[in-house]
Design a protein around this motif. Structure first.
Motif, PDB file in Angstrom:
ATOM      1  N   GLY A   1      -6.539  -7.398 -11.040  1.00  0.00           N
ATOM      2  CA  GLY A   1      -7.258  -7.459  -9.775  1.00  0.00           C
ATOM      3  C   GLY A   1      -8.700  -7.919  -9.952  1.00  0.00           C
ATOM      4  O   GLY A   1      -9.200  -8.739  -9.176  1.00  0.00           O
ATOM      5  N   LEU A   2      -9.376  -7.410 -10.980  1.00  0.00           N
ATOM      6  CA  LEU A   2     -10.757  -7.847 -11.237  1.00  0.00           C
ATOM      7  C   LEU A   2     -10.805  -9.305 -11.703  1.00  0.00           C
ATOM      8  O   LEU A   2     -11.710 -10.057 -11.325  1.00  0.00           O
ATOM      9  CB  LEU A   2     -11.392  -6.932 -12.290  1.00  0.00           C
ATOM     10  N   GLU A   3      -9.837  -9.710 -12.548  1.00  0.00           N
ATOM     11  CA  GLU A   3      -9.822 -11.099 -13.029  1.00  0.00           C
ATOM     12  C   GLU A   3      -9.594 -12.085 -11.882  1.00  0.00           C
ATOM     13  O   GLU A   3     -10.266 -13.113 -11.787  1.00  0.00           O
ATOM     14  CB  GLU A   3      -8.726 -11.234 -14.082  1.00  0.00           C
ATOM     15  N   ARG A   4      -8.668 -11.769 -10.980  1.00  0.00           N
ATOM     16  CA  ARG A   4      -8.418 -12.665  -9.845  1.00  0.00           C
ATOM     17  C   ARG A   4      -9.590 -12.670  -8.860  1.00  0.00           C
ATOM     18  O   ARG A   4      -9.806 -13.654  -8.164  1.00  0.00           O
ATOM     19  CB  ARG A   4      -7.159 -12.235  -9.118  1.00  0.00           C
ATOM     20  N   LEU A   5     -10.328 -11.602  -8.809  1.00  0.00           N
ATOM     21  CA  LEU A   5     -11.478 -11.549  -7.907  1.00  0.00           C
ATOM     22  C   LEU A   5     -12.522 -12.593  -8.297  1.00  0.00           C
ATOM     23  O   LEU A   5     -13.163 -13.202  -7.428  1.00  0.00           O
ATOM     24  CB  LEU A   5     -12.091 -10.148  -7.936  1.00  0.00           C
ATOM     25  N   PHE A   6     -12.705 -12.809  -9.609  1.00  0.00           N
ATOM     26  CA  PHE A   6     -13.672 -13.807 -10.058  1.00  0.00           C
ATOM     27  C   PHE A   6     -13.064 -15.202 -10.193  1.00  0.00           C
ATOM     28  O   PHE A   6     -13.788 -16.196 -10.156  1.00  0.00           O
ATOM     29  CB  PHE A   6     -14.265 -13.379 -11.411  1.00  0.00           C
ATOM     30  N   SER A   7     -11.732 -15.288 -10.366  1.00  0.00           N
ATOM     31  CA  SER A   7     -11.104 -16.593 -10.563  1.00  0.00           C
ATOM     32  C   SER A   7     -10.779 -17.298  -9.259  1.00  0.00           C
ATOM     33  O   SER A   7     -10.866 -18.523  -9.174  1.00  0.00           O
ATOM     34  CB  SER A   7      -9.817 -16.435 -11.389  1.00  0.00           C
TER      35      SER A   7
ATOM     36  N   ASN B   1       2.613  -8.049  -7.377  1.00  0.00           N
ATOM     37  CA  ASN B   1       3.788  -7.807  -6.537  1.00  0.00           C
ATOM     38  C   ASN B   1       4.832  -6.966  -7.270  1.00  0.00           C
ATOM     39  O   ASN B   1       5.475  -6.082  -6.671  1.00  0.00           O
ATOM     40  CB  ASN B   1       4.398  -9.135  -6.103  1.00  0.00           C
ATOM     41  N   MET B   2       4.992  -7.239  -8.554  1.00  0.00           N
ATOM     42  CA  MET B   2       5.946  -6.445  -9.331  1.00  0.00           C
ATOM     43  C   MET B   2       5.477  -4.995  -9.439  1.00  0.00           C
ATOM     44  O   MET B   2       6.288  -4.051  -9.318  1.00  0.00           O
ATOM     45  CB  MET B   2       6.114  -7.049 -10.726  1.00  0.00           C
ATOM     46  N   ALA B   3       4.173  -4.783  -9.655  1.00  0.00           N
ATOM     47  CA  ALA B   3       3.643  -3.416  -9.740  1.00  0.00           C
ATOM     48  C   ALA B   3       3.809  -2.682  -8.416  1.00  0.00           C
ATOM     49  O   ALA B   3       4.121  -1.484  -8.388  1.00  0.00           O
ATOM     50  CB  ALA B   3       2.175  -3.453 -10.151  1.00  0.00           C
ATOM     51  N   ALA B   4       3.606  -3.389  -7.301  1.00  0.00           N
ATOM     52  CA  ALA B   4       3.777  -2.766  -5.993  1.00  0.00           C
ATOM     53  C   ALA B   4       5.217  -2.365  -5.734  1.00  0.00           C
ATOM     54  O   ALA B   4       5.475  -1.432  -4.956  1.00  0.00           O
ATOM     55  CB  ALA B   4       3.294  -3.716  -4.899  1.00  0.00           C
ATOM     56  N   THR B   5       6.160  -3.048  -6.366  1.00  0.00           N
ATOM     57  CA  THR B   5       7.584  -2.730  -6.165  1.00  0.00           C
ATOM     58  C   THR B   5       8.114  -1.766  -7.212  1.00  0.00           C
ATOM     59  O   THR B   5       8.923  -0.877  -6.901  1.00  0.00           O
ATOM     60  CB  THR B   5       8.411  -4.029  -6.198  1.00  0.00           C
ATOM     61  N   LEU B   6       7.656  -1.901  -8.446  1.00  0.00           N
ATOM     62  CA  LEU B   6       8.259  -1.160  -9.548  1.00  0.00           C
ATOM     63  C   LEU B   6       7.715   0.254  -9.687  1.00  0.00           C
ATOM     64  O   LEU B   6       8.482   1.188  -9.979  1.00  0.00           O
ATOM     65  CB  LEU B   6       8.044  -1.933 -10.853  1.00  0.00           C
ATOM     66  N   THR B   7       6.409   0.452  -9.502  1.00  0.00           N
ATOM     67  CA  THR B   7       5.834   1.776  -9.744  1.00  0.00           C
ATOM     68  C   THR B   7       6.383   2.859  -8.789  1.00  0.00           C
ATOM     69  O   THR B   7       6.604   3.995  -9.240  1.00  0.00           O
ATOM     70  CB  THR B   7       4.302   1.715  -9.657  1.00  0.00           C
TER      71      THR B   7
ATOM     72  N   ILE C   1       0.240   1.104  -3.808  1.00  0.00           N
ATOM     73  CA  ILE C   1      -0.449   0.742  -2.567  1.00  0.00           C
ATOM     74  C   ILE C   1      -1.616  -0.208  -2.826  1.00  0.00           C
ATOM     75  O   ILE C   1      -1.726  -1.268  -2.178  1.00  0.00           O
ATOM     76  CB  ILE C   1      -0.887   2.015  -1.822  1.00  0.00           C
ATOM     77  N   PRO C   2      -2.541   0.074  -3.759  1.00  0.00           N
ATOM     78  CA  PRO C   2      -3.598  -0.922  -4.031  1.00  0.00           C
ATOM     79  C   PRO C   2      -3.061  -2.240  -4.567  1.00  0.00           C
ATOM     80  O   PRO C   2      -3.610  -3.310  -4.253  1.00  0.00           O
ATOM     81  CB  PRO C   2      -4.483  -0.221  -5.067  1.00  0.00           C
ATOM     82  N   ALA C   3      -1.985  -2.193  -5.372  1.00  0.00           N
ATOM     83  CA  ALA C   3      -1.422  -3.443  -5.895  1.00  0.00           C
ATOM     84  C   ALA C   3      -0.875  -4.316  -4.772  1.00  0.00           C
ATOM     85  O   ALA C   3      -1.074  -5.548  -4.768  1.00  0.00           O
ATOM     86  CB  ALA C   3      -0.315  -3.122  -6.902  1.00  0.00           C
ATOM     87  N   ALA C   4      -0.209  -3.718  -3.804  1.00  0.00           N
ATOM     88  CA  ALA C   4       0.314  -4.494  -2.676  1.00  0.00           C
ATOM     89  C   ALA C   4      -0.816  -5.082  -1.829  1.00  0.00           C
ATOM     90  O   ALA C   4      -0.742  -6.240  -1.376  1.00  0.00           O
ATOM     91  CB  ALA C   4       1.213  -3.606  -1.810  1.00  0.00           C
ATOM     92  N   ILE C   5      -1.872  -4.311  -1.625  1.00  0.00           N
ATOM     93  CA  ILE C   5      -3.013  -4.816  -0.843  1.00  0.00           C
ATOM     94  C   ILE C   5      -3.682  -5.989  -1.550  1.00  0.00           C
ATOM     95  O   ILE C   5      -3.994  -7.022  -0.929  1.00  0.00           O
ATOM     96  CB  ILE C   5      -4.010  -3.673  -0.585  1.00  0.00           C
ATOM     97  N   LEU C   6      -3.900  -5.861  -2.855  1.00  0.00           N
ATOM     98  CA  LEU C   6      -4.538  -6.949  -3.603  1.00  0.00           C
ATOM     99  C   LEU C   6      -3.671  -8.199  -3.619  1.00  0.00           C
ATOM    100  O   LEU C   6      -4.182  -9.326  -3.476  1.00  0.00           O
ATOM    101  CB  LEU C   6      -4.829  -6.482  -5.037  1.00  0.00           C
ATOM    102  N   ALA C   7      -2.375  -8.036  -3.822  1.00  0.00           N
ATOM    103  CA  ALA C   7      -1.491  -9.199  -3.855  1.00  0.00           C
ATOM    104  C   ALA C   7      -1.506  -9.939  -2.522  1.00  0.00           C
ATOM    105  O   ALA C   7      -1.589 -11.180  -2.483  1.00  0.00           O
ATOM    106  CB  ALA C   7      -0.075  -8.756  -4.215  1.00  0.00           C
TER     107      ALA C   7
END
Length: 369
Positions: free
Chosen positions: A157-163, A243-249, A304-310
């Motif tokens: 999430g932090l890496e995509r925020l800057f990329s 997306n995988m983290a939002a589904t798998l966790t 929940i945060p993973a789905a929001i970020l994706a």
């Protein structure tokens, strides 16, 4: 002699009265001395005659430091002390007054309260950390992969925020120079060198289109779609993990809950029969469910945060690539107008960027006779 003793006793009585009036505890009346009544002085006059023999008469010397005020007609000094003067008299030097003591005690109390609050805050934070660690341990084995997924989700999430910034996908300065060069009919070598200054997805697409210099428009459009899709896939690749983290966790948390419930009911089934069997089984069941739900809660906290970020990052990628489509229109028209020109290879472009020398123009073909 009796006359002098009478005045001496009156002076002593006046001294006692002055001390009583000057005392700040006059209103309390608890420490007042017990003075004898006048009737007792009159009745005990015979006792004064006995004291007369024991008193050594000292000759009086006039005191010039005193004024005539405060001295009676016989010469016995009368203290001129008033309650106001006694109340306003300052405390002796080196001894703190009551107000100073109260102020010092108040400051000490405030400092003690601050220290107690700081200690309570530290102990509270320590208790919170310990309680979370206990919950993590009670969650079981599946808490470790959920924790790993949370760390990776945070890092991506932090890496995509800057990329995923506009300057790294579709910089405005690149499109501005590209439109200017297209209007001025600049050669492809200058356009290629200009695009090398901007490390972005749009610059990579421009360089791929310049390799189709002089080709028909259908080939150029196909190359444009291919290059744009490659850059979009490169930007989407880390988001697929979100997306995988939002589904798998959540599924991992649910699995941990089911395993905990199975263990709880197995323990209840194997427990021995006691007199208070209902109470014991209720306690075991409640504690088992409490522990089993920890993994589900942890999985949802990560999902929940993973789905929001994706979802947010996917929206940014679509926004910037739509902007690229709008800004590339003029450049595609310019490439279409250059159809039929000799093609330029990647080696020739790189050689021009390194040396600044353009390749020699190919000789025109001679018609065969």
């Amino acid at each position: 002699m009796n006359h002098r003793l009478y005045h001496f006793g009156g002076g002593v009585l006046l001294l006692f009265l002055g001390a009583i009036l000057a005392s700040p505890l006059w209103a309390q009346r608890e420490t007042l001395p017990n003075t004898p009544a006048d009737g007792q002085n009159a009745s005990n006059s015979s006792d004064l005659s006995g004291i007369e023999a024991e008193i050594e008469v000292v000759p009086e010397t006039p005191d010039t430091s005193r004024s005539s005020e405060g001295v009676d007609s016989v010469g016995v000094p009368i203290p001129l002390v008033t309650p106001d003067v006694a109340d306003s008299a300052p405390s002796p030097q080196g001894i703190p007054s009551d107000e100073a003591k109260k102020e010092g005690n108040a400051k000490k109390k405030i400092n003690a309260e601050k220290e107690n609050d700081a200690d309570a805050e530290k102990s509270g934070l320590r208790a919170i950390v310990v309680s979370y660690w206990d919950l993590f341990q009670k969650g079981g084995v599946l808490m470790y992969p959920i924790a790993l997924m949370s760390i990776l989700t945070l890092a991506i999430g932090l890496e995509r925020l800057f990329s995923l910034r506009k300057g790294l996908i579709a910089p405005h300065a690149l499109f501005k120079e590209l439109d200017k060069m297209s209007a001025e009919k600049v050669d492809p070598f200058s356009i290629y060198r200009m695009s090398k200054k901007y490390s972005s997805s749009a610059a990579t697409v421009v360089q791929a289109l310049l390799l189709k210099w002089g080709r028909p428009i259908n080939e150029i459009e196909t190359e444009y779609q291919q290059a744009k899709d490659d850059e979009a896939n490169r930007a989407y690749r880390p988001i697929r993990f979100l997306n995988m983290a939002a589904t798998l966790t959540p599924l991992m948390g649910l699995l941990g809950t089911v395993m905990g419930m199975i263990t709880t009911f197995q323990t209840l089934a194997a427990s021995s029969m006691t007199t208070s069997i209902g109470v014991n089984r209720a306690e075991q069941l409640s504690s088992g469910i409490y522990v089993a739900l920890i993994t589900t809660c942890a999985g949802l906290i990560v999902a929940i945060p993973a789905a929001i970020l994706a979802h947010w990052y996917e929206g940014r990628i679509q926004k910037y690539f739509h902007l690229m489509d709008r800004q590339m229109t003029n450049f595609l028209y310019y490439l279409e107008s250059r159809e039929g020109r000799p093609r330029v290879s990647l080696k020739e472009y790189e050689n021009f960027c390194a040396t600044g020398e353009r390749p020699a123009a190919p000789e025109p073909r001679r018609s065969a006779r």
